[in-house]
Enzyme design. Structure first.
Site, mmCIF file in Angstrom:
data_model
loop_
_atom_site.group_PDB
_atom_site.id
_atom_site.type_symbol
_atom_site.label_atom_id
_atom_site.label_comp_id
_atom_site.label_asym_id
_atom_site.label_seq_id
_atom_site.Cartn_x
_atom_site.Cartn_y
_atom_site.Cartn_z
ATOM 1 N N ILE A 59 0.827 -1.208 0.000
ATOM 2 C CA ILE A 59 0.000 0.000 0.000
ATOM 3 C C ILE A 59 0.868 1.268 0.000
ATOM 4 C CG2 ILE A 59 -0.270 0.397 2.502
ATOM 5 C CD1 ILE A 59 -3.306 0.567 2.006
ATOM 6 N N GLY A 100 11.539 -3.058 12.446
ATOM 7 C CA GLY A 100 10.472 -2.416 11.689
ATOM 8 C C GLY A 100 9.370 -3.321 11.196
ATOM 9 N N HIS A 156 5.798 -12.209 5.516
ATOM 10 C CA HIS A 156 5.675 -11.694 4.151
ATOM 11 C C HIS A 156 7.056 -11.377 3.619
ATOM 12 C CE1 HIS A 156 5.249 -8.418 7.068
ATOM 13 N NE2 HIS A 156 5.889 -7.651 6.205
ATOM 14 N N LEU A 157 7.223 -11.679 2.340
ATOM 15 C CA LEU A 157 8.474 -11.394 1.642
ATOM 16 C C LEU A 157 8.270 -10.138 0.801
ATOM 17 C CD1 LEU A 157 11.338 -12.171 0.695
ATOM 18 C CD2 LEU A 157 10.283 -13.722 -0.962
ATOM 19 N N HIS A 158 9.077 -9.112 1.086
ATOM 20 C CA HIS A 158 9.017 -7.894 0.268
ATOM 21 C C HIS A 158 9.820 -8.137 -1.017
ATOM 22 C CE1 HIS A 158 7.735 -4.843 3.413
ATOM 23 N NE2 HIS A 158 8.195 -5.786 4.220
HETATM 24 P P1 5GP Z 1 6.760 -4.955 7.524
HETATM 25 O O1 5GP Z 1 7.348 -3.669 8.039
HETATM 26 O O2 5GP Z 1 5.845 -5.612 8.537
HETATM 27 O O3 5GP Z 1 7.819 -5.883 6.994
HETATM 28 O O4 5GP Z 1 5.935 -4.562 6.240
HETATM 29 C C1 5GP Z 1 4.552 -4.432 6.219
HETATM 30 C C2 5GP Z 1 4.203 -3.806 4.891
HETATM 31 O O5 5GP Z 1 2.806 -3.914 4.725
HETATM 32 C C3 5GP Z 1 4.563 -2.316 4.787
HETATM 33 O O6 5GP Z 1 5.450 -2.106 3.700
HETATM 34 C C4 5GP Z 1 3.211 -1.624 4.577
HETATM 35 O O7 5GP Z 1 3.275 -0.558 3.656
HETATM 36 C C5 5GP Z 1 2.326 -2.756 4.075
HETATM 37 N N1 5GP Z 1 0.909 -2.634 4.434
HETATM 38 C C6 5GP Z 1 0.408 -2.257 5.640
HETATM 39 N N2 5GP Z 1 -0.925 -2.260 5.623
HETATM 40 C C7 5GP Z 1 -1.290 -2.656 4.373
HETATM 41 C C8 5GP Z 1 -2.566 -2.837 3.739
HETATM 42 O O8 5GP Z 1 -3.631 -2.659 4.318
HETATM 43 N N3 5GP Z 1 -2.547 -3.228 2.432
HETATM 44 C C9 5GP Z 1 -1.377 -3.440 1.757
HETATM 45 N N4 5GP Z 1 -1.480 -3.822 0.481
HETATM 46 N N5 5GP Z 1 -0.158 -3.267 2.326
HETATM 47 C C10 5GP Z 1 -0.118 -2.879 3.619
#
Ligand code: 5GP
Ligand code: ZN
Length: 104
Positions: A31, A91, A98-100
Site C-alpha cells: 500500500i 520495523g 511476508h516477503l518484500h
Molecule cells: P513490515 O514492516 O511488517 O515488513 O511490512 C509491512 C508492509 O505492509 C509495509 O510495507 C506496509 O506498507 C504494508 N501494508 C500495511 N498495511 C497494508 C494494507 O492494508 N494493504 C497493503 N497492500 N499493504 C499494507
C-alpha cells in the site's frame, strides 16, 4: 487467525491489489511502495514471523522466493531486493510472514 490484516486480505475480507495467488501463497501490491515494484508475497499459512517457522515450513518458504523471482521477471525488474523483516526492532509491523519484493 483473527484480527490479522494479511489473513483478511488473503480471505478477501479486505480489498487489496492481488496480482498472483496459488495454493501456497498470495502476492499483492504494498500500500506504501518504496520502489517502482513493491510486492508482498504472503503464505496462506499464518506464521507471525520467520523466527516462528516450524519443521516442514521450508518448502513453503522456498516457494515464496520462487514466486518473487517470477514476479520480478514479469514486472521487468532489472534488479530487486528480497526482504523479510523479523521483529518489531527492525520495523516489522505486520505479524504475518511476508516477503518484500522491491524492484526497479
Ligand atoms: P513490515 O514492516 O511488517 O515488513 O511490512 C509491512 C508492509 O505492509 C509495509 O510495507 C506496509 O506498507 C504494508 N501494508 C500495511 N498495511 C497494508 C494494507 O492494508 N494493504 C497493503 N497492500 N499493504 C499494507
Ligand atoms: Zn495472518
Amino acid at each position: 487467525m483473527e484480527d490479522c490484516l494479511f489473513c483478511k486480505i488473503i480471505d478477501k475480507q479486505i480489498n487489496s491489489e492481488i496480482i498472483y495467488e496459488d495454493d501456497i501463497c498470495v502476492a499483492f501490491k504494498d500500500i506504501n511502495p518504496k520502489s517502482r515494484v513493491h510486492l508482498l508475497i504472503v503464505p496462506r499459512k499464518h506464521i507471525p514471523k520467520v523466527s516462528d517457522m516450524e519443521e516442514g515450513d521450508e518448502k513453503m518458504m522456498g516457494h515464496l522466493i520462487k514466486v518473487a523471482k517470477e514476479l520480478a521477471e514479469k514486472n521487468e525488474c532489472k534488479g530487486y531486493q528480497l526482504l523479510f523483516n523479523v521483529g518489531k526492532e527492525v520495523g516489522q509491523i505486520i505479524f504475518h510472514v511476508h516477503l518484500h519484493l522491491m524492484g526497479r
